[in-house]
Design a protein around this motif. Structure first.
Motif, PDB file in Angstrom:
ATOM      1  N   TRP A  80     -20.477   2.650  -1.124  1.00  0.00           N
ATOM      2  CA  TRP A  80     -19.641   2.108  -2.191  1.00  0.00           C
ATOM      3  C   TRP A  80     -18.259   1.791  -1.635  1.00  0.00           C
ATOM      4  O   TRP A  80     -17.790   2.443  -0.704  1.00  0.00           O
ATOM      5  N   ARG A  81     -17.621   0.821  -2.233  1.00  0.00           N
ATOM      6  CA  ARG A  81     -16.175   0.674  -2.083  1.00  0.00           C
ATOM      7  C   ARG A  81     -15.553   1.547  -3.158  1.00  0.00           C
ATOM      8  O   ARG A  81     -15.921   1.443  -4.326  1.00  0.00           O
ATOM      9  N   VAL A  82     -14.630   2.414  -2.786  1.00  0.00           N
ATOM     10  CA  VAL A  82     -14.164   3.447  -3.697  1.00  0.00           C
ATOM     11  C   VAL A  82     -12.706   3.223  -4.087  1.00  0.00           C
ATOM     12  O   VAL A  82     -11.838   3.020  -3.226  1.00  0.00           O
ATOM     13  N   ARG A  83     -12.473   3.268  -5.395  1.00  0.00           N
ATOM     14  CA  ARG A  83     -11.131   3.309  -5.959  1.00  0.00           C
ATOM     15  C   ARG A  83     -10.987   4.626  -6.691  1.00  0.00           C
ATOM     16  O   ARG A  83     -11.936   5.100  -7.314  1.00  0.00           O
ATOM     17  N   VAL A  84      -9.809   5.218  -6.632  1.00  0.00           N
ATOM     18  CA  VAL A  84      -9.570   6.513  -7.260  1.00  0.00           C
ATOM     19  C   VAL A  84      -8.380   6.386  -8.203  1.00  0.00           C
ATOM     20  O   VAL A  84      -7.307   5.900  -7.805  1.00  0.00           O
ATOM     21  N   LEU A  85      -8.581   6.805  -9.449  1.00  0.00           N
ATOM     22  CA  LEU A  85      -7.480   6.817 -10.413  1.00  0.00           C
ATOM     23  C   LEU A  85      -6.787   8.168 -10.345  1.00  0.00           C
ATOM     24  O   LEU A  85      -7.421   9.214 -10.490  1.00  0.00           O
ATOM     25  N   THR A  86      -5.486   8.150 -10.119  1.00  0.00           N
ATOM     26  CA  THR A  86      -4.693   9.376 -10.096  1.00  0.00           C
ATOM     27  C   THR A  86      -3.454   9.188 -10.958  1.00  0.00           C
ATOM     28  O   THR A  86      -2.875   8.105 -11.014  1.00  0.00           O
ATOM     29  N   SER A  87      -3.058  10.263 -11.618  1.00  0.00           N
ATOM     30  CA  SER A  87      -1.827  10.214 -12.416  1.00  0.00           C
ATOM     31  C   SER A  87      -0.610  10.653 -11.612  1.00  0.00           C
ATOM     32  O   SER A  87       0.508  10.618 -12.115  1.00  0.00           O
ATOM     33  N   SER A  88      -0.834  11.041 -10.351  1.00  0.00           N
ATOM     34  CA  SER A  88       0.243  11.574  -9.524  1.00  0.00           C
ATOM     35  C   SER A  88       0.542  10.649  -8.353  1.00  0.00           C
ATOM     36  O   SER A  88      -0.236  10.607  -7.386  1.00  0.00           O
ATOM     37  N   PRO A  89       1.675   9.926  -8.379  1.00  0.00           N
ATOM     38  CA  PRO A  89       2.033   9.099  -7.219  1.00  0.00           C
ATOM     39  C   PRO A  89       2.138   9.902  -5.925  1.00  0.00           C
ATOM     40  O   PRO A  89       1.898   9.360  -4.841  1.00  0.00           O
ATOM     41  N   ALA A  90       2.457  11.181  -6.033  1.00  0.00           N
ATOM     42  CA  ALA A  90       2.593  12.008  -4.834  1.00  0.00           C
ATOM     43  C   ALA A  90       1.266  12.179  -4.093  1.00  0.00           C
ATOM     44  O   ALA A  90       1.262  12.491  -2.901  1.00  0.00           O
ATOM     45  N   ARG A  91       0.150  11.958  -4.783  1.00  0.00           N
ATOM     46  CA  ARG A  91      -1.158  12.131  -4.142  1.00  0.00           C
ATOM     47  C   ARG A  91      -1.622  10.861  -3.428  1.00  0.00           C
ATOM     48  O   ARG A  91      -2.654  10.893  -2.736  1.00  0.00           O
ATOM     49  N   VAL A  92      -0.923   9.773  -3.601  1.00  0.00           N
ATOM     50  CA  VAL A  92      -1.367   8.501  -3.034  1.00  0.00           C
ATOM     51  C   VAL A  92      -1.574   8.576  -1.518  1.00  0.00           C
ATOM     52  O   VAL A  92      -2.616   8.154  -1.004  1.00  0.00           O
ATOM     53  N   PRO A  93      -0.625   9.104  -0.733  1.00  0.00           N
ATOM     54  CA  PRO A  93      -0.850   9.155   0.727  1.00  0.00           C
ATOM     55  C   PRO A  93      -2.087   9.956   1.108  1.00  0.00           C
ATOM     56  O   PRO A  93      -2.848   9.544   1.996  1.00  0.00           O
ATOM     57  N   ALA A  94      -2.320  11.103   0.460  1.00  0.00           N
ATOM     58  CA  ALA A  94      -3.471  11.931   0.799  1.00  0.00           C
ATOM     59  C   ALA A  94      -4.777  11.222   0.454  1.00  0.00           C
ATOM     60  O   ALA A  94      -5.768  11.316   1.194  1.00  0.00           O
ATOM     61  N   LEU A  95      -4.787  10.508  -0.663  1.00  0.00           N
ATOM     62  CA  LEU A  95      -6.003   9.788  -1.043  1.00  0.00           C
ATOM     63  C   LEU A  95      -6.272   8.631  -0.091  1.00  0.00           C
ATOM     64  O   LEU A  95      -7.425   8.374   0.283  1.00  0.00           O
ATOM     65  N   ARG A  96      -5.226   7.956   0.335  1.00  0.00           N
ATOM     66  CA  ARG A  96      -5.410   6.893   1.324  1.00  0.00           C
ATOM     67  C   ARG A  96      -5.956   7.462   2.626  1.00  0.00           C
ATOM     68  O   ARG A  96      -6.831   6.867   3.271  1.00  0.00           O
ATOM     69  N   ALA A  97      -5.458   8.637   3.000  1.00  0.00           N
ATOM     70  CA  ALA A  97      -5.932   9.272   4.227  1.00  0.00           C
ATOM     71  C   ALA A  97      -7.400   9.668   4.118  1.00  0.00           C
ATOM     72  O   ALA A  97      -8.100   9.772   5.129  1.00  0.00           O
TER      73      ALA A  97
END
Length: 292
Positions: free
Chosen positions: A27-44
């Motif tokens: 799958w191509r995966v997109r993740v919905l998060t309410s925390s901008p602070a988590r963006v770098p970790a999710l990208r990683a």
């Protein structure tokens, strides 16, 4: 070459992160998060994060038409008896009309107290707390969503989720705190699932779950709560938790803790293992504790 379908993971906490390796490449995966602070970790972690808040429908507009499938792991709000978060998400997804599969992770708390009896997915729901009522409301909404949109919706009812490397889900933490349990006469049956197996159950439901079908996502262990924590204590050389009578517990423990000590049920998982054909990696508590 045709590109893989798009999967949206909503509420990508511990279980969502455990799911990612199972969907990578498929799958191509997109993740919905309410925390901008988590963006770098999710990208990683190799996914594309989207910032949006399920409490604010205006932030979810980009979700319409985005995904072919959704795994919804986010909890309902902390108050009320309706899950407005699911409704906000569902309305956004309906605007695009693209979703063909949706997996919603609910809770076995929707069954309420069964007096220690064995129950399965045909047992009626009987939520005893507002927390469980919100889950019943969410389940009803997602079933409606499936009928309305034509999407195949699978509902996984999960019990206590544990893993030795799970924040807030390591049973040794409770034992080390010396948190009490009920004495044998007053104790209740509880049910569990290893976090890795719940992630794998989400994957199995994406592919094999029937339309608007409910699955109990629990392991094969049948233990009372005190026996569960005694097993953990013995396995790691920790003192067994103190035992209280129900009257003593009612006088000293918080309402939240008491709510978990007021419902006793043993839950069958035949649909999980037969219909979803999921072979649990950790079918018993002893298997899960052996990962240390």
């Amino acid at each position: 070459m045709k590109s893989p379908p798009m999967l949206l993971v909503v509420g990508c906490g511990d279980v969502g992160l455990r799911l990612l390796p199972w969907v990578a490449g498929r799958w191509r995966v997109r993740v919905l998060t309410s925390s901008p602070a988590r963006v770098p970790a999710l990208r990683a972690a190799g996914v594309v994060p989207l910032v949006g808040n399920l409490d604010d429908a205006a932030t979810l507009g980009r979700l319409g038409g985005l995904a072919d499938a959704v795994v919804h792991l986010a909890p309902p709000p902390g108050q009320g008896v309706r899950d407005v978060r699911s409704r906000h998400l569902g309305r956004a997804l309906l605007r695009g009309g693209r979703v063909r599969r949706l997996v919603y992770v609910s809770t076995t708390g929707v069954y309420g107290d069964a007096g220690g009896a064995w129950i399965d997915e045909t047992s009626p729901v009987a939520p005893a707390t507002a927390r469980a009522q919100r889950r019943v409301d969410a389940e009803a909404y997602w079933r409606w969503f499936g009928r309305c949109s034509g999407a195949r919706v699978s509902i996984l009812r999960a019990p206590g989720i544990y893993a030795l490397d799970r924040d807030g889900g390591d049973p040794r933490e409770r034992v080390r705190r010396g948190a009490p349990v009920l004495n044998a006469k007053d104790d209740v049956y509880t049910n569990h699932i290893h976090a890795d197996d719940l992630a794998r159950a989400c994957m199995a439901a994406l592919y094999r779950g029937g339309p608007q079908r409910v699955f109990n996502a629990c392991d094969h262990t049948s233990l009372k709560m005190g026996d569960y924590f005694d097993t953990v204590a013995d396995r790691f050389g920790l003192p067994r938790p103190p035992r209280l009578s129900r009257a003593e517990a009612q006088a000293t423990l918080s309402p939240m803790t008491l709510s978990f000590m007021s419902e006793s049920r043993r839950i069958g998982n035949r649909r999980l293992t037969e219909e979803l054909r999921l072979r649990l990696r950790y079918p018993t508590l002893d298997d899960g504790l052996a990962t240390a």
